[in-house]
Motif scaffolding. Structure first.
Motif, PDB file in Angstrom:
ATOM      1  N   LEU A 183       0.881  -1.273   0.066  1.00 28.36           N
ATOM      2  CA  LEU A 183      -0.014  -0.056  -0.023  1.00 28.36           C
ATOM      3  C   LEU A 183       1.004   1.245  -0.033  1.00 28.36           C
ATOM      4  CD1 LEU A 183      -2.960  -0.900   2.553  1.00 28.36           C
ATOM      5  CD2 LEU A 183      -2.844  -0.349  -0.204  1.00 28.36           C
ATOM      6  N   THR A 184       2.094   0.862   0.314  1.00 24.48           N
ATOM      7  CA  THR A 184       2.947   2.384   0.333  1.00 24.48           C
ATOM      8  C   THR A 184       3.662   2.978  -0.886  1.00 24.48           C
ATOM      9  OG1 THR A 184       4.612   1.305   1.590  1.00 24.48           O
ATOM     10  CG2 THR A 184       3.137   2.477   2.874  1.00 24.48           C
ATOM     11  N   GLU A 185       3.895   1.583  -1.521  1.00 27.99           N
ATOM     12  CA  GLU A 185       4.639   1.531  -2.798  1.00 27.99           C
ATOM     13  C   GLU A 185       3.436   2.301  -3.977  1.00 27.99           C
ATOM     14  OE1 GLU A 185       5.737  -2.290  -4.170  1.00 27.99           O
ATOM     15  OE2 GLU A 185       7.340  -2.348  -2.644  1.00 27.99           O
ATOM     16  N   GLY A 186       3.878   3.077  -4.441  1.00 30.14           N
ATOM     17  CA  GLY A 186       2.951   4.079  -5.413  1.00 30.14           C
ATOM     18  C   GLY A 186       2.102   4.961  -4.825  1.00 30.14           C
ATOM     19  N   SER A 187       2.300   5.282  -3.539  1.00 30.28           N
ATOM     20  CA  SER A 187       1.362   6.082  -2.742  1.00 30.28           C
ATOM     21  C   SER A 187       1.668   7.469  -3.104  1.00 30.28           C
ATOM     22  CB  SER A 187       1.180   5.731  -1.363  1.00 30.28           C
ATOM     23  OG  SER A 187       2.336   6.056  -0.939  1.00 30.28           O
ATOM     24  N   PRO A 188       0.772   8.670  -2.482  1.00 31.78           N
ATOM     25  CA  PRO A 188       1.184   9.866  -2.460  1.00 31.78           C
ATOM     26  C   PRO A 188       2.704   9.936  -1.246  1.00 31.78           C
ATOM     27  CG  PRO A 188      -0.867   9.911  -2.354  1.00 31.78           C
ATOM     28  CD  PRO A 188      -0.627   8.480  -2.435  1.00 31.78           C
ATOM     29  N   ASP A 189       3.243  11.118  -1.319  1.00 27.63           N
ATOM     30  CA  ASP A 189       4.405  11.336  -0.538  1.00 27.63           C
ATOM     31  C   ASP A 189       4.056  11.154   0.968  1.00 27.63           C
ATOM     32  OD1 ASP A 189       5.945  11.128  -2.633  1.00 27.63           O
ATOM     33  OD2 ASP A 189       6.157  13.364  -2.791  1.00 27.63           O
ATOM     34  N   SER A 243       5.784  -7.109  18.632  1.00 26.84           N
ATOM     35  CA  SER A 243       5.698  -7.246  17.573  1.00 26.84           C
ATOM     36  C   SER A 243       4.912  -6.393  16.407  1.00 26.84           C
ATOM     37  CB  SER A 243       5.124  -8.867  17.193  1.00 26.84           C
ATOM     38  OG  SER A 243       5.809  -9.614  17.971  1.00 26.84           O
ATOM     39  N   GLY A 244       3.807  -5.886  16.701  1.00 27.07           N
ATOM     40  CA  GLY A 244       3.218  -5.122  16.014  1.00 27.07           C
ATOM     41  C   GLY A 244       3.920  -3.799  16.025  1.00 27.07           C
ATOM     42  N   LEU A 245       4.415  -3.417  17.035  1.00 28.55           N
ATOM     43  CA  LEU A 245       5.163  -1.999  17.143  1.00 28.55           C
ATOM     44  C   LEU A 245       6.469  -2.186  16.198  1.00 28.55           C
ATOM     45  CD1 LEU A 245       5.857   0.800  18.333  1.00 28.55           C
ATOM     46  CD2 LEU A 245       7.103  -0.418  19.904  1.00 28.55           C
ATOM     47  N   GLY A 246       7.054  -3.627  16.202  1.00 29.78           N
ATOM     48  CA  GLY A 246       8.256  -3.667  15.371  1.00 29.78           C
ATOM     49  C   GLY A 246       7.882  -3.590  13.838  1.00 29.78           C
ATOM     50  N   ALA A 247       6.711  -3.900  13.703  1.00 31.06           N
ATOM     51  CA  ALA A 247       6.106  -4.047  12.181  1.00 31.06           C
ATOM     52  C   ALA A 247       5.692  -2.459  11.698  1.00 31.06           C
ATOM     53  CB  ALA A 247       4.821  -4.753  12.025  1.00 31.06           C
ATOM     54  N   ILE A 248       5.437  -1.846  12.552  1.00 29.42           N
ATOM     55  CA  ILE A 248       5.121  -0.251  12.259  1.00 29.42           C
ATOM     56  C   ILE A 248       6.457   0.460  12.193  1.00 29.42           C
ATOM     57  CG2 ILE A 248       4.256   1.740  13.379  1.00 29.42           C
ATOM     58  CD1 ILE A 248       1.860   0.361  14.510  1.00 29.42           C
ATOM     59  N   VAL A 249       7.436   0.187  13.034  1.00 30.26           N
ATOM     60  CA  VAL A 249       9.006   0.790  12.759  1.00 30.26           C
ATOM     61  C   VAL A 249       9.214   0.255  11.359  1.00 30.26           C
ATOM     62  CG1 VAL A 249      11.014   0.841  13.440  1.00 30.26           C
ATOM     63  CG2 VAL A 249       9.157   0.847  15.073  1.00 30.26           C
ATOM     64  N   ALA A 250       9.231  -1.007  10.902  1.00 25.96           N
ATOM     65  CA  ALA A 250       9.546  -1.563   9.827  1.00 25.96           C
ATOM     66  C   ALA A 250       9.008  -0.649   8.502  1.00 25.96           C
ATOM     67  CB  ALA A 250       9.510  -2.963   9.868  1.00 25.96           C
ATOM     68  N   VAL A 251       7.693  -0.416   8.589  1.00 27.88           N
ATOM     69  CA  VAL A 251       6.942   0.273   7.719  1.00 27.88           C
ATOM     70  C   VAL A 251       7.581   1.746   7.442  1.00 27.88           C
ATOM     71  CG1 VAL A 251       4.648   1.101   7.044  1.00 27.88           C
ATOM     72  CG2 VAL A 251       4.871  -1.202   7.962  1.00 27.88           C
ATOM     73  N   MET A 252       7.892   2.298   8.647  1.00 27.56           N
ATOM     74  CA  MET A 252       8.456   3.705   8.480  1.00 27.56           C
ATOM     75  C   MET A 252       9.642   3.665   7.863  1.00 27.56           C
ATOM     76  SD  MET A 252       8.682   6.809  11.180  1.00 27.56           S
ATOM     77  CE  MET A 252       9.868   6.147  12.146  1.00 27.56           C
ATOM     78  N   LYS A 253      10.466   2.693   8.213  1.00 29.15           N
ATOM     79  CA  LYS A 253      11.917   2.750   7.630  1.00 29.15           C
ATOM     80  C   LYS A 253      11.714   2.333   6.264  1.00 29.15           C
ATOM     81  CE  LYS A 253      14.858   0.211  10.587  1.00 29.15           C
ATOM     82  NZ  LYS A 253      15.318  -0.978  11.248  1.00 29.15           N
ATOM     83  N   GLN A 254      10.884   1.474   5.964  1.00 27.81           N
ATOM     84  CA  GLN A 254      10.645   1.539   4.349  1.00 27.81           C
ATOM     85  C   GLN A 254       9.978   2.617   3.615  1.00 27.81           C
ATOM     86  OE1 GLN A 254       7.664  -0.509   2.922  1.00 27.81           O
ATOM     87  NE2 GLN A 254       8.778  -0.684   0.746  1.00 27.81           N
ATOM     88  N   ALA A 255       9.362   3.418   4.148  1.00 25.35           N
ATOM     89  CA  ALA A 255       8.906   4.402   3.559  1.00 25.35           C
ATOM     90  C   ALA A 255       9.858   5.843   3.568  1.00 25.35           C
ATOM     91  CB  ALA A 255       7.630   4.987   4.229  1.00 25.35           C
ATOM     92  N   CYS A 256      10.694   5.775   4.649  1.00 28.01           N
ATOM     93  CA  CYS A 256      11.590   6.958   4.739  1.00 28.01           C
ATOM     94  C   CYS A 256      12.889   6.646   3.725  1.00 28.01           C
ATOM     95  CB  CYS A 256      12.083   7.168   6.085  1.00 28.01           C
ATOM     96  SG  CYS A 256      10.963   8.071   7.246  1.00 28.01           S
ATOM     97  N   PRO A 257      13.392   7.638   3.167  1.00 30.25           N
ATOM     98  CA  PRO A 257      13.226   9.060   3.391  1.00 30.25           C
ATOM     99  C   PRO A 257      12.481   9.550   2.315  1.00 30.25           C
ATOM    100  CG  PRO A 257      15.259   8.801   2.433  1.00 30.25           C
ATOM    101  CD  PRO A 257      14.704   7.243   2.449  1.00 30.25           C
TER     102      PRO A 257
END
Lengths: 115, 168
Positions: free
Chosen positions: A36-42, A57-71
């Motif tokens: 969902l974050t690939e090809g999304s607005p900025d 585990s859920g928190l770790g997943a959210i951190v992983a999503v942010m790391k993937q989205a940034c920068p």
């Protein structure tokens, strides 16, 4: 694992349609968020209104999503329940994420455009 | 005979008090060590504690601690390939809730509860930790946390003070 999303002109709002982000669904959450974050607005706002509970585990997943989205993209959170907020505070992750009281607060008037 | 082994779990569960009662002030749950069974056990624990009229803050704290402790057993004591059983006991003494978690999996490495050095969050986003939160959450929210390994059993005991949570 159910995620819904809506795009405004400048942001994608992703709504977690689950009561929990826990060890049982953390991997599926991360995988679906990646799509969902690939090809999304900025700008991405994760609407957590329905999430009552999160574990490490859920928190770790959210951190992983942010790391993937940034920068390239901004990844923000909205509407944390008291227990979810507690986990963010105890792990000091509340200092890392931009956290909004609501999706409306995150987008200003942007939400009206989404309808 | 995995199926026969596991079929007793449901019955074992029925035999024990799965909710705190005024007479016993204790409850016990026995369940499979897998993520979905842990979810159900958390739900059953919170239902079982309902008589205590816990605050939302206390419920949140107990559920966080139990989720971390039980997921640790699933992920580390038993690991991905092993099947096993977890026993959770909760006893109430006044404002204290005493928890005991038993499993027959691999002991904690070094035979003790891991150190939890404060993780740095100040570097670039790409360096943020994605794990290592579990034990620090458990330590923050409990007192008298102790681990023992006797025979083939792991035993973790800890206390959550109900009065304390009303402070924050």
């Amino acid at each position: 694992m159910e995620l819904a999303h809506t795009d405004t002109a400048t942001a994608r709002v992703i709504t977690v349609e689950e009561n929990r982000i826990d060890a049982a669904i953390a991997i599926s959450f991360k995988d679906q968020m990646r799509e969902l974050t690939e090809g999304s607005p900025d700008r991405i706002v994760l609407d957590m209104t329905q999430v009552d509970f999160i574990d490490s585990s859920g928190l770790g997943a959210i951190v992983a999503v942010m790391k993937q989205a940034c920068p390239d993209k901004s990844f923000e959170l909205a509407n944390l329940s008291p227990t979810v907020e507690k986990v963010f505070k105890l792990t000091r992750m509340d200092t890392v994420f931009t956290i909004h009281a609501s999706v409306e607060a995150a987008l200003g008037n942007g939400l009206a455009d989404a309808d | 005979m995995p199926t026969e082994c596991l079929s007793f779990v449901g019955r074992a569960n029925d035999l024990h008090k799965s909710a705190l009662t005024p007479h016993t002030n204790e409850m016990k749950l026995v369940f499979l060590a897998d993520p979905l069974a842990v979810r159900q056990a958390l739900k059953a624990s919170m239902t079982g504690l309902a008589r205590l009229h816990l605050t939302a803050d206390e419920r949140g704290m107990i559920e966080i601690v139990l989720a971390e402790v039980l997921n640790n057993v699933v992920e580390h004591a038993y690991g991905q390939d092993a099947q096993g059983i977890i026993e959770l006991q909760i006893k109430r003494a006044g404002d204290q809730l005493h928890f005991t978690v038993l499993d027959d999996g691999v002991p904690l490495s070094d035979g003790n509860i891991p150190q939890t050095p404060r993780q740095s969050l100040s570097g670039p986003v790409s360096h943020l930790p994605e794990g290592g939160f579990g034990w620090s959450l458990i330590k923050e929210l409990t007192r008298d946390l102790r681990y023992m390994h006797r025979g083939n059993r792991n035993k973790l005991v800890f206390t959550i003070s109900l009065a304390d949570t009303r402070i924050s």
